[in-house]
Write an enzyme that holds these catalytic residues in place. Structure first.
Site, PDB file in Angstrom:
ATOM      1  N   ARG A 170       0.832  -1.195   0.000  1.00 37.60           N
ATOM      2  CA  ARG A 170       0.000   0.000   0.000  1.00 37.60           C
ATOM      3  C   ARG A 170       0.868   1.247   0.000  1.00 37.60           C
ATOM      4  NH1 ARG A 170      -5.007   1.743   3.845  1.00 37.60           N
ATOM      5  NH2 ARG A 170      -5.288   3.826   2.945  1.00 37.60           N
ATOM      6  N   ARG A 191      -6.122   1.889  -3.307  1.00 38.18           N
ATOM      7  CA  ARG A 191      -5.190   1.155  -2.456  1.00 38.18           C
ATOM      8  C   ARG A 191      -5.301  -0.338  -2.703  1.00 38.18           C
ATOM      9  NH1 ARG A 191      -8.683   3.044   1.801  1.00 38.18           N
ATOM     10  NH2 ARG A 191      -8.100   5.088   1.088  1.00 38.18           N
ATOM     11  N   ASP A 236      -6.603  -2.182   2.489  1.00 35.06           N
ATOM     12  CA  ASP A 236      -6.965  -1.268   3.582  1.00 35.06           C
ATOM     13  C   ASP A 236      -7.599  -2.121   4.671  1.00 35.06           C
ATOM     14  OD1 ASP A 236      -7.713   1.184   4.944  1.00 35.06           O
ATOM     15  OD2 ASP A 236      -9.720   0.983   4.074  1.00 35.06           O
ATOM     16  N   ASP A 240      -9.267  -1.796   8.429  1.00 32.53           N
ATOM     17  CA  ASP A 240      -9.767  -0.879   9.454  1.00 32.53           C
ATOM     18  C   ASP A 240     -10.331  -1.667  10.628  1.00 32.53           C
ATOM     19  OD1 ASP A 240      -9.236   1.390   7.842  1.00 32.53           O
ATOM     20  OD2 ASP A 240     -11.169   1.182   6.830  1.00 32.53           O
TER      21      ASP A 240
END
Ligand code: X6L
Ligand code: MG
Ligand code: MG
Length: 173
Positions: A87, A96, A99, A101
């Site tokens: 990334r 990207r 990712d 989260d």
């Protein structure tokens, strides 16, 4: 000594290169980390980009893990996996490869400069809520005190465009 296990949900996204492979590799890296037990992997959805819309469609999914690691350990691990999967952080909200989260860390509420849990935008994002409902409809949001299926019901009224999210594939656990 006490050894606490927390139920943690992580949202994953990719919109560059071999998107499904990036998600699969990220999940494999989580699963092979000491102190992490991978419990559940949602279906993968293809989703229209939100925020910065002039970019390719995403693949998104959510995983549930049980872990002895701290919230900060999980955050650092997610950032390391993103880096290992190449990334690059150029445009904010831009394309990207991977990712990751942290959505929920058990029922804990954490508000620090580098880490906000629950993730502050869960209730506004179909690409998070739809896969989350698949694997955790009864999980209670510790700030809103509503279960995920209630947040999803509310989302459909307030923000939702269900045409922007389509079932894509499944990743084996
Ligand atoms: C106004 C301004 C309204 C900004 C919304 C929404 C910004 C979402 C960032 C926003 C705003 C984000 C993904 C994505 C991104 C993803 C899909 C973000 C961060 N990540 N779209 N957009 N999937 N479908 O994983 O979520 S950028
Ligand atoms: Mg994100
Ligand atoms: Mg992120």
């Amino acid at each position: 000594m006490e050894q606490k296990n927390e139920k943690v949900y992580i949202g994953l996204g990719s919109n560059m290169g071999d998107r499904l492979k990036y998600l699969t590799d990220a999940i494999s890296m989580l699963k092979h980390t000491e102190g992490i037990n991978l419990k559940s992997v949602s279906p993968v959805y293809e989703t229209k980009p939100v925020g910065y819309t002039e970019q390719p469609n995403f693949l998104n999914c959510v995983v549930e893990i049980i872990t002895t690691l701290s919230a900060h350990d999980i955050l650092n691990l997610c950032m390391r996996i993103e880096r290992d999967l190449d990334r690059k952080r150029t445009i904010r909200w831009g394309p990207r490869t991977a990712d990751l989260d942290v959505l929920f860390y058990g029922n804990q509420v954490i508000d620090e400069k580098d880490l906000t849990i629950p993730h502050p935008r869960i209730q506004e994002r179909g690409f998070v809520l739809v896969p989350l409902v698949d694997i955790a409809p009864d999980f209670k949001h510790p700030v809103f005190n509503k279960i995920v299926s209630e947040l999803f019901h509310q989302f459909k009224g307030d923000y939702g465009n269900m045409d922007d999210i389509k079932l894509f594939d499944r990743i084996k656990k």
